[in-house]
Design an enzyme around this catalytic site. Sequence first.
Site, PDB file in Angstrom:
ATOM      1  N   GLU A  34       0.861  -1.200   0.000  1.00 31.49           N
ATOM      2  CA  GLU A  34       0.000   0.000   0.000  1.00 31.49           C
ATOM      3  C   GLU A  34       0.889   1.240   0.000  1.00 31.49           C
ATOM      4  OE1 GLU A  34      -3.364   0.855  -0.281  1.00 31.49           O
ATOM      5  OE2 GLU A  34      -2.355   2.810  -0.321  1.00 31.49           O
ATOM      6  N   GLY A  39      -6.908   0.769   3.239  1.00 29.69           N
ATOM      7  CA  GLY A  39      -8.360   0.802   3.045  1.00 29.69           C
ATOM      8  C   GLY A  39      -8.765   1.566   1.796  1.00 29.69           C
ATOM      9  N   GLY A  40      -7.841   2.356   1.236  1.00 33.13           N
ATOM     10  CA  GLY A  40      -8.102   3.006  -0.052  1.00 33.13           C
ATOM     11  C   GLY A  40      -9.198   4.067  -0.021  1.00 33.13           C
ATOM     12  N   THR A  41      -9.831   4.235  -1.169  1.00 33.04           N
ATOM     13  CA  THR A  41     -10.783   5.329  -1.379  1.00 33.04           C
ATOM     14  C   THR A  41     -11.988   5.236  -0.455  1.00 33.04           C
ATOM     15  OG1 THR A  41     -10.167   5.236  -3.718  1.00 33.04           O
ATOM     16  CG2 THR A  41     -12.131   6.522  -3.160  1.00 33.04           C
ATOM     17  N   CYS A  42     -12.642   4.089  -0.430  1.00 34.23           N
ATOM     18  CA  CYS A  42     -13.910   3.957   0.303  1.00 34.23           C
ATOM     19  C   CYS A  42     -13.722   4.355   1.769  1.00 34.23           C
ATOM     20  CB  CYS A  42     -14.424   2.525   0.196  1.00 34.23           C
ATOM     21  SG  CYS A  42     -15.972   2.286   1.057  1.00 34.23           S
ATOM     22  N   HIS A 442     -46.186  -3.775   8.229  1.00 30.23           N
ATOM     23  CA  HIS A 442     -46.798  -2.446   8.182  1.00 30.23           C
ATOM     24  C   HIS A 442     -46.335  -1.637   9.405  1.00 30.23           C
ATOM     25  CE1 HIS A 442     -49.718   0.710   7.701  1.00 30.23           C
ATOM     26  NE2 HIS A 442     -49.984   0.609   8.997  1.00 30.23           N
TER      27      HIS A 442
HETATM   28  C1  LIG Z   1     -16.646  10.646  -2.809  1.00 25.51           C
HETATM   29  C2  LIG Z   1     -16.869   9.192  -3.106  1.00 25.51           C
HETATM   30  C3  LIG Z   1     -17.934   8.535  -2.528  1.00 25.51           C
HETATM   31  C4  LIG Z   1     -18.136   7.197  -2.787  1.00 25.51           C
HETATM   32  N1  LIG Z   1     -19.218   6.580  -2.236  1.00 25.51           N
HETATM   33  C5  LIG Z   1     -19.467   5.285  -2.508  1.00 25.51           C
HETATM   34  C6  LIG Z   1     -20.574   4.626  -1.931  1.00 25.51           C
HETATM   35  O1  LIG Z   1     -21.354   5.211  -1.170  1.00 25.51           O
HETATM   36  N2  LIG Z   1     -20.777   3.315  -2.225  1.00 25.51           N
HETATM   37  C7  LIG Z   1     -19.937   2.631  -3.065  1.00 25.51           C
HETATM   38  O2  LIG Z   1     -20.158   1.442  -3.302  1.00 25.51           O
HETATM   39  N3  LIG Z   1     -18.861   3.236  -3.613  1.00 25.51           N
HETATM   40  C8  LIG Z   1     -18.610   4.532  -3.363  1.00 25.51           C
HETATM   41  N4  LIG Z   1     -17.514   5.137  -3.918  1.00 25.51           N
HETATM   42  C9  LIG Z   1     -16.615   4.340  -4.782  1.00 25.51           C
HETATM   43  C10 LIG Z   1     -15.682   3.476  -3.917  1.00 25.51           C
HETATM   44  O3  LIG Z   1     -14.992   4.285  -3.000  1.00 25.51           O
HETATM   45  C11 LIG Z   1     -14.683   2.702  -4.785  1.00 25.51           C
HETATM   46  O4  LIG Z   1     -15.388   2.083  -5.828  1.00 25.51           O
HETATM   47  C12 LIG Z   1     -14.025   1.639  -3.905  1.00 25.51           C
HETATM   48  O5  LIG Z   1     -13.181   2.286  -2.975  1.00 25.51           O
HETATM   49  C13 LIG Z   1     -13.289   0.561  -4.688  1.00 25.51           C
HETATM   50  O6  LIG Z   1     -11.981   0.808  -4.736  1.00 25.51           O
HETATM   51  P1  LIG Z   1     -10.865  -0.245  -5.121  1.00 25.51           P
HETATM   52  O7  LIG Z   1     -10.947  -1.502  -4.332  1.00 25.51           O
HETATM   53  O8  LIG Z   1     -10.863  -0.367  -6.573  1.00 25.51           O
HETATM   54  O9  LIG Z   1      -9.555   0.552  -4.695  1.00 25.51           O
HETATM   55  P2  LIG Z   1      -9.328   1.820  -3.796  1.00 25.51           P
HETATM   56  O10 LIG Z   1     -10.246   1.829  -2.631  1.00 25.51           O
HETATM   57  O11 LIG Z   1      -9.302   3.030  -4.640  1.00 25.51           O
HETATM   58  O12 LIG Z   1      -7.884   1.521  -3.216  1.00 25.51           O
HETATM   59  C14 LIG Z   1      -6.754   1.389  -4.021  1.00 25.51           C
HETATM   60  C15 LIG Z   1      -5.536   1.450  -3.140  1.00 25.51           C
HETATM   61  O13 LIG Z   1      -4.379   1.159  -3.937  1.00 25.51           O
HETATM   62  C16 LIG Z   1      -3.331   1.996  -3.530  1.00 25.51           C
HETATM   63  N5  LIG Z   1      -2.374   2.095  -4.645  1.00 25.51           N
HETATM   64  C17 LIG Z   1      -2.579   2.664  -5.853  1.00 25.51           C
HETATM   65  N6  LIG Z   1      -1.493   2.518  -6.628  1.00 25.51           N
HETATM   66  C18 LIG Z   1      -0.581   1.846  -5.901  1.00 25.51           C
HETATM   67  C19 LIG Z   1       0.739   1.409  -6.156  1.00 25.51           C
HETATM   68  N7  LIG Z   1       1.327   1.600  -7.324  1.00 25.51           N
HETATM   69  N8  LIG Z   1       1.406   0.773  -5.168  1.00 25.51           N
HETATM   70  C20 LIG Z   1       0.806   0.540  -3.955  1.00 25.51           C
HETATM   71  N9  LIG Z   1      -0.439   0.928  -3.666  1.00 25.51           N
HETATM   72  C21 LIG Z   1      -1.132   1.569  -4.633  1.00 25.51           C
HETATM   73  C22 LIG Z   1      -4.023   3.304  -3.213  1.00 25.51           C
HETATM   74  O14 LIG Z   1      -3.232   4.099  -2.338  1.00 25.51           O
HETATM   75  C23 LIG Z   1      -5.307   2.830  -2.552  1.00 25.51           C
HETATM   76  O15 LIG Z   1      -5.164   2.725  -1.152  1.00 25.51           O
HETATM   77  C24 LIG Z   1     -17.257   6.482  -3.655  1.00 25.51           C
HETATM   78  C25 LIG Z   1     -16.169   7.134  -4.226  1.00 25.51           C
HETATM   79  C26 LIG Z   1     -15.969   8.483  -3.960  1.00 25.51           C
HETATM   80  C27 LIG Z   1     -14.782   9.161  -4.584  1.00 25.51           C
END
Ligand SMILES: Cc1cc2nc3c(=O)[nH]c(=O)nc-3n(C[C@H](O)[C@H](O)[C@H](O)COP(=O)(O)OP(=O)(O)OC[C@H]3O[C@@H](n4cnc5c(N)ncnc54)[C@H](O)[C@@H]3O)c2cc1C
Length: 460
Positions: A34, A39-42, A442
């Site tokens: 990472e 935990g990434g985006t979510c 209901h």
């Molecule tokens: C504002 C917002 C609200 C959202 N709300 C919802 C919601 O309510 N419900 C829903 O289902 N979805 C929602 N989403 C979408 C959801 O967040 C993403 O679809 C979800 O996080 C899936 O992500 P992922 O598993 O593809 O990777 P991500 O969660 O994006 O994680 C990828 C990880 O890889 C890491 N990484 C990237 N490149 C490298 C590299 N070269 N080397 C090492 N690490 C790396 C990054 O740092 C990141 O931690 C929302 C998105 C946004 C932006």
Amino acid sequence: MARHFDAIIIGTGQAGPSLAARLVAAGMAVAIIERHKFGGTCVNTGCIPTKTLIASAYAAHLARRGAEYGLVANSDVRVDMKRVKARKDEIAGRSNSGVEKRLRELKNCTVIHGHARFQSSRTVVVNDEVLESDKIFINVGGRASVPALQGVHDVPFLTNSSMMEVDFLPQHLVIVGGSYVGLEFGQMYRRFGSEVTIVEMGPRLVGREDEDVSQAVREVLESEGIRIRLNAKCISLAKHDSRIAVGVKCDQGAPEVLGSHVLLAVGRVPNTSDLGLDRAGVATDQRGYIVVDDQLQTNVPGIWALGDCNGRGAFTHTSYNDYEIVADNLFNATGHRSVADRIQTYALFTDPPLGRCGMTDAEIRKSGRVALMAKHPMSQVARAVEKGETQGFLKIAVDAETKYILGAPRIVTENNEIVHILLDIMYARAPYTVVQRAMHIHPTVAEFLPTVLSKLKPFA
Ligand SMILES: Cc1cc2nc3c(=O)[nH]c(=O)nc-3n(C[C@H](O)[C@H](O)[C@H](O)COP(=O)(O)OP(=O)(O)OC[C@H]3O[C@@H](n4cnc5c(N)ncnc54)[C@H](O)[C@@H]3O)c2cc1C
């Protein structure tokens, strides 16, 4: 010398950590990498923090409506943004540290903090170390797109990531982009007390939805005082004293919107350009998404891509489902799971939320099926009237011949939960009559599903 692992996972989004646990449980030695926040985006800048903020905004909205419910308020409702942010940080932070802790506690799982790049189809470099495996899983996600708008680099702008640091109330937030991310932030900040203008290039909000859905969402937002500028074909940004001028050059209304802050919410791009994919020979499409088959394998044997980076979904549930498909196909000899088997479903967490499963009306028309449809206003649903949340409608389309549910968009209080009744019936491949004959509790919104289904008429 390369360090060998049975599997390497790049990224700790919504697929990687669960996959690591499953691989380790199967006796494999795993490395998971990472580069930023676990935990990434979510967890850090997407679902969890935004839905936490939306909960604060909902509380403010309801408090302002207190008199409608018979409450006696002593003063105006004001929002302390520092406390709102602190609550969000606490909840998202708990998830972030929980993901990291769970990974670090996994036996036989090596957790590495750093940026991973392919060196070849079997090797990855991170922090100057070479890791090697014949199974590599890419879960690198995406980030906010920053389009080449005129003047975009001359002004400070916000994205969903930098919005997470905002602990003050923007006087006037101008949001470029009228889709899911933009609309959720728009309603949230309006309810916190900001003026909000949403600028959208297309002719309607959430343009992928049907027109009646777009219209209902627009009515909800406008009823709360959000200004909406559609058909903003040539958006530009410029400094204007202490404010930011967003040029919209629309056919209608003033050509410029002056705001204190601008949020760009115009889509996402995959994190694939700095991954060395060319050295591994992994193919991407024109937009940078990794090309995968229905089992999520790339064109290079032994390399899979999961989550947003494969362009087959853009949600937490699609990423998690990718993990389940890959893991089941690896370990469950009887199962042969495929992305093609899943039914489209998602929610827009405005209030009331839009929840969808299955096809849009346009997709149904295009499919050429003979369909029946029913639509019911929320103003005629007892539960909605009791709660004072009567905006929106329920809509269901079914196949006239098989009686299977084809699609169900609905803008309804509690909708993000009740949409699953129809989704599960679709997965069960059961006819809609099963829902129609069931006895429901209901007073709920769900109890109206049989009533709605009794109104099915030929698709217009
Ligand atoms: C504002 C917002 C609200 C959202 N709300 C919802 C919601 O309510 N419900 C829903 O289902 N979805 C929602 N989403 C979408 C959801 O967040 C993403 O679809 C979800 O996080 C899936 O992500 P992922 O598993 O593809 O990777 P991500 O969660 O994006 O994680 C990828 C990880 O890889 C890491 N990484 C990237 N490149 C490298 C590299 N070269 N080397 C090492 N690490 C790396 C990054 O740092 C990141 O931690 C929302 C998105 C946004 C932006």
